[in-house]
Write a protein that holds these residues in place. Structure first.
Motif, PDB file in Angstrom:
ATOM      1  N   PHE A 105     -29.640 -17.546   7.591  1.00 42.03           N
ATOM      2  CA  PHE A 105     -30.315 -16.804   6.525  1.00 42.03           C
ATOM      3  C   PHE A 105     -29.319 -16.014   5.689  1.00 42.03           C
ATOM      4  O   PHE A 105     -29.380 -16.014   4.462  1.00 42.03           O
ATOM      5  CB  PHE A 105     -31.339 -15.835   7.117  1.00 42.03           C
TER       6      PHE A 105
ATOM      7  N   SER B 241     -26.138 -16.542   5.306  1.00 42.07           N
ATOM      8  CA  SER B 241     -25.271 -17.429   4.536  1.00 42.07           C
ATOM      9  C   SER B 241     -25.983 -17.907   3.275  1.00 42.07           C
ATOM     10  O   SER B 241     -25.410 -17.931   2.193  1.00 42.07           O
ATOM     11  CB  SER B 241     -24.873 -18.639   5.382  1.00 42.07           C
ATOM     12  N   VAL B 242     -27.240 -18.284   3.459  1.00 47.36           N
ATOM     13  CA  VAL B 242     -28.014 -18.746   2.309  1.00 47.36           C
ATOM     14  C   VAL B 242     -28.143 -17.624   1.286  1.00 47.36           C
ATOM     15  O   VAL B 242     -27.914 -17.817   0.082  1.00 47.36           O
ATOM     16  CB  VAL B 242     -29.417 -19.220   2.740  1.00 47.36           C
ATOM     17  N   GLY B 243     -28.468 -16.429   1.767  1.00 44.08           N
ATOM     18  CA  GLY B 243     -28.589 -15.282   0.884  1.00 44.08           C
ATOM     19  C   GLY B 243     -27.309 -15.073   0.085  1.00 44.08           C
ATOM     20  O   GLY B 243     -27.344 -14.899  -1.136  1.00 44.08           O
ATOM     21  N   ALA B 244     -26.172 -15.152   0.785  1.00 46.12           N
ATOM     22  CA  ALA B 244     -24.886 -14.944   0.111  1.00 46.12           C
ATOM     23  C   ALA B 244     -24.640 -16.034  -0.923  1.00 46.12           C
ATOM     24  O   ALA B 244     -24.163 -15.771  -2.023  1.00 46.12           O
ATOM     25  CB  ALA B 244     -23.759 -14.918   1.141  1.00 46.12           C
ATOM     26  N   SER B 245     -24.995 -17.285  -0.578  1.00 41.52           N
ATOM     27  CA  SER B 245     -24.746 -18.377  -1.524  1.00 41.52           C
ATOM     28  C   SER B 245     -25.626 -18.220  -2.758  1.00 41.52           C
ATOM     29  O   SER B 245     -25.277 -18.687  -3.826  1.00 41.52           O
ATOM     30  CB  SER B 245     -24.991 -19.729  -0.859  1.00 41.52           C
ATOM     31  N   LEU B 246     -26.760 -17.551  -2.588  1.00 44.46           N
ATOM     32  CA  LEU B 246     -27.644 -17.329  -3.742  1.00 44.46           C
ATOM     33  C   LEU B 246     -27.329 -15.989  -4.394  1.00 44.46           C
ATOM     34  O   LEU B 246     -28.103 -15.478  -5.188  1.00 44.46           O
ATOM     35  CB  LEU B 246     -29.105 -17.376  -3.285  1.00 44.46           C
ATOM     36  N   LYS B 247     -26.224 -15.430  -4.006  1.00 46.41           N
ATOM     37  CA  LYS B 247     -25.727 -14.184  -4.576  1.00 46.41           C
ATOM     38  C   LYS B 247     -26.690 -13.019  -4.384  1.00 46.41           C
ATOM     39  O   LYS B 247     -26.775 -12.117  -5.206  1.00 46.41           O
ATOM     40  CB  LYS B 247     -25.415 -14.364  -6.070  1.00 46.41           C
ATOM     41  N   ALA B 248     -27.434 -13.068  -3.299  1.00 48.61           N
ATOM     42  CA  ALA B 248     -28.272 -11.927  -2.964  1.00 48.61           C
ATOM     43  C   ALA B 248     -27.447 -11.009  -2.079  1.00 48.61           C
ATOM     44  O   ALA B 248     -26.863 -11.464  -1.106  1.00 48.61           O
ATOM     45  CB  ALA B 248     -29.511 -12.384  -2.205  1.00 48.61           C
TER      46      ALA B 248
ATOM     47  N   ARG C 198     -30.546  -7.042   0.492  1.00 47.97           N
ATOM     48  CA  ARG C 198     -31.752  -7.608  -0.084  1.00 47.97           C
ATOM     49  C   ARG C 198     -32.371  -8.620   0.884  1.00 47.97           C
ATOM     50  O   ARG C 198     -33.584  -8.616   1.136  1.00 47.97           O
ATOM     51  CB  ARG C 198     -31.423  -8.288  -1.414  1.00 47.97           C
ATOM     52  N   THR C 199     -31.535  -9.480   1.445  1.00 48.37           N
ATOM     53  CA  THR C 199     -32.023 -10.428   2.439  1.00 48.37           C
ATOM     54  C   THR C 199     -32.553  -9.673   3.650  1.00 48.37           C
ATOM     55  O   THR C 199     -33.559 -10.049   4.245  1.00 48.37           O
ATOM     56  CB  THR C 199     -30.891 -11.382   2.856  1.00 48.37           C
TER      57      THR C 199
ATOM     58  N   ARG D  76     -35.964  -8.213   2.493  1.00 50.25           N
ATOM     59  CA  ARG D  76     -37.030  -9.148   2.120  1.00 50.25           C
ATOM     60  C   ARG D  76     -37.344 -10.174   3.207  1.00 50.25           C
ATOM     61  O   ARG D  76     -38.422 -10.749   3.230  1.00 50.25           O
ATOM     62  CB  ARG D  76     -36.648  -9.888   0.842  1.00 50.25           C
ATOM     63  N   VAL D  77     -36.361 -10.432   4.068  1.00 48.41           N
ATOM     64  CA  VAL D  77     -36.586 -11.458   5.085  1.00 48.41           C
ATOM     65  C   VAL D  77     -36.498 -10.894   6.502  1.00 48.41           C
ATOM     66  O   VAL D  77     -37.447 -10.976   7.281  1.00 48.41           O
ATOM     67  CB  VAL D  77     -35.591 -12.627   4.918  1.00 48.41           C
TER      68      VAL D  77
ATOM     69  N   PRO E 108     -39.266  -8.020   7.396  1.00 51.96           N
ATOM     70  CA  PRO E 108     -40.636  -8.533   7.530  1.00 51.96           C
ATOM     71  C   PRO E 108     -40.816  -9.471   8.724  1.00 51.96           C
ATOM     72  O   PRO E 108     -41.819  -9.397   9.433  1.00 51.96           O
ATOM     73  CB  PRO E 108     -40.872  -9.288   6.214  1.00 51.96           C
TER      74      PRO E 108
END
Lengths: 370, 540
Positions: B433, B435-442, B446-447, B450-451, B454
């Protein structure tokens, strides 16, 4: 796309002497590699060969111990992932379970201060693109594995990154879905023209999808080439063994372009090998030709006994014993038509020909782990 | 990362160190080597306490273990009716301070107890009382571990055994028992440690029978002999740490038993067995209900045993000497603070341990320190807090005597289990999660918001519940560090009992029980509504 068009003067991604150590363990050793714009490159190798480590170094998720990574002319070696330009898809999909499909796809867009309406429109476009236009309001868990992976792909390309990284994206899927999605991903990549690096341990996937394949083993690159090159002209015995099926026969170089294997002398290209060198001769099962009649003058024709035949649908895999020396077995793939026409049966004595240009010769012996 | 690491160092390591050094000092603060220890072992009365502690802990552990195993077996492996009821009743002791069982036993078997004839002249004040009282409040702890161990089994093993025509008894000894072996060992060590280090039960019902935990209390509160208190603490710490270590090793092995392909076991009805189980569970449940029921009854009686009229006068705590309604509200405040701050701190700590990518050494050290509080008895922790925070040269000295130190001590005391809950929840999330957040520049926060948060909400609620319940009922961790402004309900029970105001004590203990029950119900409702609104994705 021709090979020349792809190889534009400056590569899009350039790795130079990339090394990664975990304690004493060297996961990557002096990897240098150039990838061109719009290319689809596969890192292929057995598990633990360093392919995923290399992908993570390119992404900046696990930064290399030494060496440089250049992307689009810029040195990104030390940049954290969020300052690089890439989208990534993982084997596990890694979709955020508590967000809807649409929110997942929009996740990267929302980080860029894009107007809400534009985000919604882009998400709709992307869902259309991956063939799931009506699934935006569902949660990831309500989709099948293949659908989830498409959403992960849509999320990764949503921000139009310059580089797409795929970490074994199809490995978790059923065989049929995998073959189908393989084709779709490739189509999508072609259409978008996005430079793509995919890690896989599945050679079929690499052979069918990649423009170029990087075969890796124990942290080093064994060979880089087109799928055809890799299959037809494996440059090391590791590649020869790893890709497809290969017969290996131990031998000794006995002269220019001559190798002795047991009682037989084989004509083949020995390039720079010297007389007396221990070598291994390699030939693919489909390159062994069963002959109906033979003339004495022909090269590389041997008498064999057919020991066993395994029916595999459109072809038969036969175990061929080389003459009296029953311990040396060659595998040959014979088309079902040929088997019928020649009425081949187990126990037959036949002649085979191994075309000189199909034979590869490697220095030393080959250790196979069967 | 550093801040939370520092929290653990300040709240766990340094206090323990100050206690260790205290045990090597005399009353003037001079280093005297092992003299205190020599003193301890040459005082037969003190040494005897250690033997006593061992005796009651081992006896009660065996009783609890056997009962919990049969009870757990009935709940998981039989088709006995009313399972939900038995599950519910078994958890009742968790709602009350351990003191309550002592009070209840006084009413049942004390000098004027209703059933004292059942003891045939033996006195309840002593090992008998401690063993019964301890068995009562430790039971749910052991039961939960046993149930987990009995639940994770592969039904295919039983089908294979049936196919091989294995008898019931042989199946039990070759499959069931080995399958939950580690769980039983773990439960054994947990119960042993809990009883060995418990202070509430022996304090109320122990009479002249001294155990280590009451010795510390007497040395510190009675004789103001802090050095000897430190020595006894160190001796109390030893078996606790040992049991803890064995437990950790054993639990690691338990995990590997179940493969992903295992099929859950579903019991089939067997009349005779189910009936036996029903009878057994009914008896155990009745004992539990009799225990808490007597406390409730006592709280409503005018003057035991002479005037059995019902009254609410015992709830007029402001008339008691042990502590008024203030202490009850202090307890609520303390429990709420503990739940709120504790959950945040613990969750962040677990997040850093689990999701950090760098400082591998630092993260594993952090994890190790987070494990430590489970091995430290509450009394030991509380005493070490006196030594550490009451030192005027300590920059954190200002929290001494405030609500803050109670909250800090309670969070620390119950850190480990909460930490493990959080780590487990985080482990269940996809490792990529971030890594994906970082690749989407979040940005990572924030990740996280938001993830991660929750998705882990149910676990966070569980942690806050666990902290709240324990903060309400704990005595041992806070008995040394409360001040006159921050008296607590559980301590009030102790003091009222000490003063002979046992009816007030029973009423206050019941107040704690109502509160905990209420909190539990609230937690269940909250969890359900959160599940419905923000966790809709879980159902598909």
């Amino acid at each position: 796309m021709t090979a020349d068009a792809k190889h534009a003067p400056t590569p899009y991604l350039r790795l130079f002497d990339v090394t990664k150590r975990f304690g004493d363990f060297i996961a990557l050793k002096d990897i240098s590699l150039e990838i061109y714009e719009g290319e689809f490159v596969c890192f292929l190798g057995p598990s633990g060969c360093g392919k995923t480590t290399l992908l993570r170094a390119i992404a900046g998720l696990d930064i290399q111990t030494s060496g440089t990574v250049e992307q689009n002319g810029q040195d990104v070696s030390a940049l954290p992932p969020y300052e690089r330009d890439f989208g990534i898809v993982f084997q596990s999909y890694a979709l955020f379970p508590n967000l809807t499909v649409a929110k997942n796809v929009a996740y990267g867009l929302e980080n860029r201060k894009i107007a809400k309406r534009d985000v919604r429109q882009r998400v709709a476009e992307l869902l259309q693109l991956v063939g799931l236009p009506d699934q935006g309001d569902k949660y990831p868990r309500q989709l099948s594995g293949g659908q989830q992976q498409r959403i992960a792909l849509a999320r990764a390309i949503a921000t139009s990154p310059g580089l797409l990284l795929l970490d074994e994206p199809l490995s978790a899927l059923d065989a049929k879905v995998r073959v189908h999605l393989r084709h779709e991903v490739k189509q999508l990549q072609r259409r978008l023209g996005i430079t793509t690096v995919m890690v896989t341990h599945d050679q079929e996937e690499a052979l069918t999808m990649a423009d170029r394949i990087v075969v890796m083993n124990q942290g080093v690159i064994e060979q880089i080439g087109t799928p055809e090159d890799i299959y037809r002209k494996p440059s090391t015995s590791f590649v020869a063994d790893f890709i497809g099926t290969m017969n290996f026969v131990a031998g000794t170089a006995v002269g220019p372009d001559r190798v002795r294997c047991g009682d037989n002398v084989l004509a083949c290209e020995t390039s720079d090998m010297r007389e007396g060198d221990v070598v291994t001769v390699a030939v693919r099962p489909e390159d062994i030709v069963l002959r109906e009649g033979v003339s004495e003058s022909e090269e590389n024709v041997f008498s064999v006994r057919i020991d066993a035949m395994e029916f595999l649908g459109s072809y038969v895999r036969a175990d061929l014993a080389l003459e009296a020396r029953g311990d040396q077995i060659l595998r040959a793939d014979l088309s079902i038509n040929l088997v019928r026409r020649m009425q081949i049966a187990e126990g037959d004595e036949r002649f085979v020909n191994i075309p000189k240009e199909r034979i590869r010769v490697y220095q030393g012996t080959v250790n196979r782990d069967v | 990362m550093l801040a939370i690491g520092a929290f653990l160092v300040v709240c766990v390591l340094l206090p323990l160190y100050s206690m260790l050094s205290k045990s090597f000092e005399n009353a003037d603060g001079d280093f005297i080597g092992l003299a205190n220890y020599a003193d301890y072992f040459s005082t037969p009365a003190l040494f005897l306490s250690a033997i006593n502690s061992l005796y009651v802990s081992v006896t009660a552990s065996v009783i609890v273990l056997v009962t919990a195993f049969v009870y757990g077996y009935a709940l998981t492996r039989s088709c006995m009716p009313f399972k939900w009821f038995f599950k519910l009743v078994a958890l009742v002791p968790l709602l009350t301070p351990s003191l309550l069982s002592g009070i209840s036993l006084v009413y049942w078997f004390g000098k004027q107890g209703v059933a004292k004839e059942l003891l045939f002249g033996e006195l309840i004040y002593g090992p008998i009382g401690i063993i019964i009282g301890s068995a009562y409040w430790v039971f749910p702890h052991a039961l939960m571990i046993v149930i987990t161990a009995l639940t994770i089994t592969d039904a295919r093993l039983y089908e294979a055994a049936t196919a091989l025509r294995t008898g019931t008894l042989r199946t039990f000894f070759t499959i069931t028992l080995p399958g939950c072996k580690y769980g039983l060992i773990s439960a054994g060590f947990v119960t042993f440690t809990l009883i060995f280090t418990d202070f509430g039960v022996p304090k109320v019902i122990g009479g002249n029978y001294n155990v280590l935990a009451t010795d510390i209390y007497k040395q510190v509160i009675g004789q103001q002999n802090f050095e000897m208190g430190a020595v006894v603490s160190m001796i109390l710490l030893l078996p606790a740490v040992l049991a803890f270590t064995v437990d950790r090793v054993v639990q690691k092995k338990q995990v590997a038993l179940l493969s992903a392909q295992a099929v859950p076991y579903r019991p089939k009805p067997k009349r005779k067995r189910d009936l036996c189980m029903l009878v057994f569970c009914s008896i155990v449940a009745a004992l539990i209900l009799l225990m808490i029921g007597m406390a409730q009854y006592a709280a409503l009686i005018t003057f035991w045993p002479y005037n059995l009229e019902f009254t609410l006068a015992n709830y007029d705590f402001d008339l008691a000497n042990g502590g008024g309604w203030d202490s009850y509200f202090n307890s609520i405040r303390m429990a709420l603070y503990t739940a709120a701050f504790g959950t945040v701190i613990i969750f962040f700590g677990a997040y850093l341990v689990e999701k950090g990518r760098r400082f591998i050494a630092g993260r594993s050290i952090f994890h190790a320190i987070a494990m430590l509080p489970l091995a430290v008895p509450g009394m030991v922790l509380g005493l070490s807090y006196i030594f550490f925070f009451n030192n005027p040269s300590n920059p954190f000295n200002f929290i001494y005597g405030t609500m803050a130190i109670l909250v800090v001590a309670t969070i620390t005391h119950f850190y480990t289990v909460s930490h493990l809950t959080a780590v487990t929840a985080l482990k269940q999330m996809d490792a990529e999660f971030e890594s994906v957040g970082a690749s989407l520049k979040a940005p990572f926060y924030r990740t996280f918001a938001r993830v991660t948060v929750p998705v882990c909400m149910p676990a966070a609620l569980d942690i806050s519940m666990y902290l709240f319940l324990n903060a309400m009922t704990t005595v041992s961790a806070v008995v040394f560090i409360y001040s006159s402004d921050t008296t607590l309900a559980s301590v009030a029970v102790l003091n009222m009992d000490d003063q002979g105001e046992i009816a007030f004590a029973a009423a206050m203990a019941m107040m704690i029980a109502y509160t905990c029950a209420g909190a539990r119900i609230l937690h269940a409702l909250l969890t359900r509504s959160i599940m419905r609104t923000t966790q809709a994705w879980r159902t598909s």
